[in-house]
Design an enzyme around this catalytic site. Structure first.
Site, short mmCIF file in Angstrom:
data_model
loop_
_atom_site.label_atom_id
_atom_site.label_comp_id
_atom_site.label_asym_id
_atom_site.label_seq_id
_atom_site.Cartn_x
_atom_site.Cartn_y
_atom_site.Cartn_z
CG HIS A 309 108.72 22.81 76.29
ND1 HIS A 309 109.40 21.64 76.48
CD2 HIS A 309 107.49 22.65 76.84
CE1 HIS A 309 108.60 20.80 77.12
NE2 HIS A 309 107.44 21.38 77.35
CG ASP A 367 100.60 26.16 79.00
OD1 ASP A 367 99.58 25.48 79.09
OD2 ASP A 367 101.66 25.90 79.58
N1 CMC Z 1 110.59 34.76 77.78
C1 CMC Z 1 111.83 35.35 77.76
N2 CMC Z 1 112.98 34.67 77.89
C2 CMC Z 1 112.89 33.34 78.06
C3 CMC Z 1 111.66 32.66 78.11
C4 CMC Z 1 110.48 33.43 77.94
N3 CMC Z 1 109.28 32.83 77.97
N4 CMC Z 1 111.87 31.35 78.30
C5 CMC Z 1 113.20 31.20 78.39
N5 CMC Z 1 113.82 32.41 78.24
C6 CMC Z 1 115.27 32.65 78.22
C7 CMC Z 1 115.84 32.59 79.63
O1 CMC Z 1 115.88 33.87 80.22
C8 CMC Z 1 117.24 32.03 79.36
O2 CMC Z 1 118.03 33.06 78.88
P1 CMC Z 1 119.64 33.06 79.19
O3 CMC Z 1 120.16 31.81 78.57
O4 CMC Z 1 120.12 34.32 78.56
O5 CMC Z 1 119.75 33.06 80.70
C9 CMC Z 1 117.01 31.06 78.20
O6 CMC Z 1 115.84 31.55 77.51
C10 CMC Z 1 116.76 29.62 78.64
O7 CMC Z 1 115.70 29.63 79.58
P2 CMC Z 1 115.66 28.69 80.86
O8 CMC Z 1 114.71 29.26 81.86
O9 CMC Z 1 117.05 28.37 81.30
O10 CMC Z 1 115.04 27.38 80.19
P3 CMC Z 1 114.31 26.21 80.94
O11 CMC Z 1 114.35 25.05 80.04
O12 CMC Z 1 114.83 26.05 82.33
O13 CMC Z 1 112.80 26.76 81.10
C11 CMC Z 1 110.53 27.26 80.67
C12 CMC Z 1 111.76 26.41 80.27
C13 CMC Z 1 109.29 26.69 79.99
C14 CMC Z 1 110.31 27.18 82.19
C15 CMC Z 1 110.78 28.73 80.24
O14 CMC Z 1 110.94 28.78 78.83
C16 CMC Z 1 109.67 29.67 80.69
O15 CMC Z 1 109.70 30.15 81.82
N6 CMC Z 1 108.65 29.93 79.82
C17 CMC Z 1 107.53 30.73 80.21
C18 CMC Z 1 106.55 29.91 81.02
C19 CMC Z 1 105.78 28.91 80.17
O16 CMC Z 1 105.26 29.22 79.11
N7 CMC Z 1 105.67 27.67 80.70
C20 CMC Z 1 104.91 26.58 80.05
C21 CMC Z 1 105.82 25.46 79.61
S1 CMC Z 1 104.99 24.32 78.50
C22 CMC Z 1 103.74 23.58 79.41
C23 CMC Z 1 104.14 22.95 80.71
O17 CMC Z 1 105.23 22.42 80.88
O18 CMC Z 1 103.33 22.96 81.61
#
Ligand code: CMC
Length: 433
Positions: A309, A367
């Site tokens: 998140h 989720d």
């Molecule tokens: N699985 C594997 N690696 C992950 C994941 C994951 N679910 N989420 C983040 N990472 C890694 C990502 O690859 C990155 O690694 P590095 O620093 O080595 O490049 C690091 O963690 C930080 O991730 P980010 O994408 O830069 O973080 P963000 O804050 O931009 O994204 C997120 C947050 C929710 C989009 C992301 O964690 C994600 O894609 N999660 C899976 C989708 C998900 O469950 N979404 C629902 C969010 S909660 C409800 C809502 O908002 O609707």
């Protein structure tokens, strides 16, 4: 709001100092006041993804992502989920206060009497292919509300804005249920005024005109709780989209539709559907290690859906509550041995012990378990994001109302760091290439 302390921004080239002050809210980190930055320095702040930017002031929802705290109007989400219904929470988000008996009666009555759709709106569904994604249908039909209620809407009038909020909360469940009925070729179920908000929705969604539908009270409570947990989440992507769309003075039904569009993506509300698909793809506990490896492999686009998140760097408090709800629902339905739930628990356990997820502070989010509960309720997975939209509509409209009521509100207009071609001359066609 007090001004707290001063920061000095130093331009080493010109040896100029710029004083920037901080603003403090009621709780949470102070913010650096950048409003005059461009005017004073000729520079913009660069912050793609808004990871360090507060886009507005708000009194609605507070999140402390490190401590795993979520509060609506100052009330912890755990207390609201235990003691209140979704409609009480809607009243809270919209007005700032939980309703007393009389207020709740009036609010419920207002909602109940606006659940029907204009009959011509039902024609819109027939224009879609039966296999259209329900979110695509939602985008079309919720957007179409703007064509039905535009005459009586002056967004500067509080009374009109309140009526718009009532209509959104009342009609979206009817639209969600109709999207589903249309996709499976069953007749639309009209709302019934003698049922609670959630009972009415479950009947429209899962009942049919040939027999009486009696929802299980444990399932009604579970769905009500899911709606509470999704009702608002401060300046998330879809809410920010609604605010940005609304900042131009656009029609609020159209603005809420922009929120639905943004919510649809798998990084946001689309994740609940993606979690269930992922669990089905993993299929068995024996395959978990392989998928954990894939999630950690930077050359593989696969991510563990329902994990991570932007704000929570500790457990998402909503995930804990949904996991409890999951236990209650599976108990009530005698599904304790549900293989998908077992798989989810094991996946969670393994991921939470894996250094990759621990170091990056990737915890289950809202989720991760909501799909299992919704599936147990009989909701098909392609409807999950529409269910999220149903809960979040109140948050969207509460934020829209807060923004429009602000006398200092301005159109949202971010700037950019231009990295394209500098100025050049157009060559005649014959001399290009
Ligand atoms: N699985 C594997 N690696 C992950 C994941 C994951 N679910 N989420 C983040 N990472 C890694 C990502 O690859 C990155 O690694 P590095 O620093 O080595 O490049 C690091 O963690 C930080 O991730 P980010 O994408 O830069 O973080 P963000 O804050 O931009 O994204 C997120 C947050 C929710 C989009 C992301 O964690 C994600 O894609 N999660 C899976 C989708 C998900 O469950 N979404 C629902 C969010 S909660 C409800 C809502 O908002 O609707």
């Amino acid at each position: 709001m007090n001004t707290n302390y001063q920061f000095t921004l130093k331009n080493e080239t010109t040896q100029t100092d710029y004083e920037l002050s901080t603003l403090c809210g009621t709780v949470g980190p102070d913010v650096l006041d950048m409003q005059t930055l461009y005017q004073r320095t000729g520079m913009f702040a660069y912050d793609p993804g808004f990871t360090s930017t507060a886009s507005c002031k708000s009194k609605i929802t507070y999140i402390d992502g490190d401590a795993g705290i979520l509060m609506y109007r100052g009330y912890p989400i755990e207390e609201l989920a235990e003691h209140c219904t979704f409609l009480e929470v809607c009243h809270l988000l919209l007005t700032g206060e939980l309703p007393d008996q009389t207020q709740l009666h009036k609010f419920t009555d207002d909602i109940i009497h606006h659940t029907l759709l204009h009959d011509q709106l039902t024609n819109f569904f027939k224009g879609f292919r039966r296999d259209a994604h329900p979110m695509a249908i939602m985008v079309g039909v919720v957007g179409a509300l703007s064509a039905f209620y535009h005459d009586a809407l002056d967004i500067r009038s509080k009374e009109d804005r309140d009526m718009c909020a009532i209509r959104i909360i009342a009609k979206i469940p009817t639209i969600v249920a109709m999207s589903y009925k249309y996709s499976i070729g069953l007749p639309f179920m009209y709302p019934r005024n003698d049922l609670s908000y959630v009972e009415n929705f479950m009947r429209m969604m899962l009942g049919n005109p040939c027999e009486e539908y009696r929802p299980n009270p444990v399932l009604v409570r579970a769905l009500d709780r899911i709606l509470i947990l999704h009702a608002d989440h401060e300046q998330n992507a879809s809410t920010s989209t609604v605010r940005l769309a609304g900042s131009s003075g656009a029609n609020p039904y159209a603005c809420v539709t922009s929120g639905i569009v943004c919510l649809w993506g798998p990084a946001h509300g689309g994740a609940n559907e993606a979690v269930l698909n992922m669990l089905l793809e993993i299929g068995s506990v024996d395959n978990i290690d392989r998928y954990i490896k894939k999630a950690k492999d930077k050359s593989d686009p696969f991510r563990l859906m329902g994990f991570g998140h932007r704000v929570y760097k500790n457990f998402d408090p909503r995930a804990k509550l949904i996991r409890d709800t999951c236990y209650e629902v599976l108990d009530a339905l005698n599904l304790h041995d549900d293989p998908l739930f077992k798989l989810a628990l094991e996946l969670e356990r393994i991921a939470l012990e894996d250094p990759y997820f621990v170091e990056k502070k990737l915890y289950p989010n809202v989720d991760f378990y909501s799909g299992i509960v919704l599936k147990a309720l009989g909701i098909p997975s392609n409807m999950f994001t529409a269910m999220f939209a149903m809960g979040r509509s109140v948050g969207w409209i509460a934020h829209w109302d807060e923004m429009i009521s602000d006398p200092n509100q301005k159109i949202g207009r971010p700037r950019q760091l231009y990295i394209g071609e500098p100025q050049r001359a157009v060559k005649p066609l014959a001399s290009r290439g």
